[in-house]
Design a protein around this motif. Sequence first.
Motif, short mmCIF file in Angstrom:
data_model
loop_
_atom_site.label_atom_id
_atom_site.label_comp_id
_atom_site.label_asym_id
_atom_site.label_seq_id
_atom_site.Cartn_x
_atom_site.Cartn_y
_atom_site.Cartn_z
N HIS A 134 0.83 -1.19 -0.03
CA HIS A 134 -0.11 -0.21 -0.12
C HIS A 134 0.85 1.37 -0.15
N GLU A 135 1.86 1.16 0.78
CA GLU A 135 2.71 2.50 0.92
C GLU A 135 3.50 2.69 -0.74
N VAL A 136 4.02 1.60 -1.20
CA VAL A 136 4.68 1.81 -2.68
C VAL A 136 3.45 2.31 -3.64
N ARG A 137 2.34 1.84 -3.36
CA ARG A 137 1.32 2.05 -4.49
C ARG A 137 1.05 3.45 -4.37
N GLN A 138 1.11 3.88 -3.10
CA GLN A 138 0.63 5.56 -2.84
C GLN A 138 1.84 6.28 -3.27
N SER A 139 3.10 6.25 -2.62
CA SER A 139 4.28 6.91 -2.70
C SER A 139 5.29 6.75 -3.57
N GLY A 140 5.13 5.43 -4.01
CA GLY A 140 6.12 5.21 -4.80
C GLY A 140 7.47 4.61 -4.20
N GLY A 141 8.62 4.59 -5.08
CA GLY A 141 10.05 4.06 -4.25
C GLY A 141 10.00 2.16 -4.22
N LYS A 142 10.73 2.20 -3.11
CA LYS A 142 10.52 0.79 -2.65
C LYS A 142 10.72 0.84 -1.22
N ARG A 143 10.35 -0.56 -0.46
CA ARG A 143 10.43 -0.96 0.77
C ARG A 143 11.23 -2.19 1.02
N GLN A 144 12.25 -2.01 1.83
CA GLN A 144 12.91 -3.39 2.29
C GLN A 144 13.14 -3.35 3.77
#
Length: 398
Positions: free
Chosen positions: A102-112
Amino acid sequence: MTSMPFPVVAALIVAAVVLLVLVVVLVVGFVTHRISLDSPLIDDDEDDDLCDDTAALLSMLPTTSIVIDDNDDVVRCSPSAYRLGVVSDDAIAEQEVLNAVHEVRQSGGKRQFDLTTATPERYDSAENRIDHVETRSVHRPNWLKVTVGRINEHFIVVLIADVSEAIRFSQVRDSFITNVSEQLLGPTEALAKLADSLEAGNLDERQVMDDARQVKSSCSKLNHMVSDLLLLLIRAQEPITPSSANRLNVMEQLRRVAERLEPLAAQSKVQLNVAGDEDLVINGEADQIDSAVTKLMENAIGYSPANGTVSVSAVKSKDGEQAVIRVIDQGVGIAKKDQARIFERFYRGSSQSERTADGVGLGLAIVKHVALTHHGDVSVWSAPGQGSTFSLTLPLAQ
């Protein structure tokens, strides 16, 4: 022959022209790659799948991959995603992963981030079959490194690197160092204590006897560990080749071990019952089978309460091709979180008794390796407060 009315002829001509134009458009589209099997002309829902290039790239990645659409549905994933417990019923099963999506869909970038999951029970036994070793009704822990990123405006990809084996190896190494260090220090400390008593001059016969007994006990434990290591690391490695020279009667093996352990059982106030099919014959190395059965019986005696019973049996499997040796105790049982790891070297469960506290965690690892070298299996059923049943399954003699 009657002629068709002019309006009908005109309609047919128009339909033929439209059909010809559509065919030309499709042919040109395919040739120029403007139209593919995934295009709106063929599939009304262009968001249901990835383009071929992206799908091919994901399929070549060594890591586990999961593709999620706008509705949080899993549209593609590696089979291992189910085994790792991240995907269930075509949906993300881990809330932490879903939050990152959800965070990536909303804000872009990537999460690790790091994630620990449990392998679902229905996949656990299948995974353990790789080693021909089963543990039933258990969860296998997985340690994962997760990366979540955006493919395009419709799809999010989750990439998972499974680092479980590296962590398990590290745990085994640490357990090895800890256990071996303790066993090596025991005799040294006992000898130092005895030397102090002798050096003091004022010899107390009882104290000297106690110190000498401690030295003897520590040396016995050290010898036991060295013997187990030699069996585990050297003798129980090469698969057994069936021949007329290594045929063993199963019940003879069981009775021999039971007779040797009878004093230990009597000391622990545990009754040993041995029964089974007298005609069962296997191909095996007698010392290895003896060691495996001894470990199972010793554990059962050690974990059984006073006035308890340990039952040992040997029967033919349902398919008639294997001998099944079962060792059943009435002890405290094995915690579910421990069951997935009890066959690992140096792993010791949380439910230790006074009689098992000095073990180093090699017994069941030896049973596992003996099973493997004899082309067999070992499995466990246990529940806290209901005892444990260990089953050693070995092919009948050829």
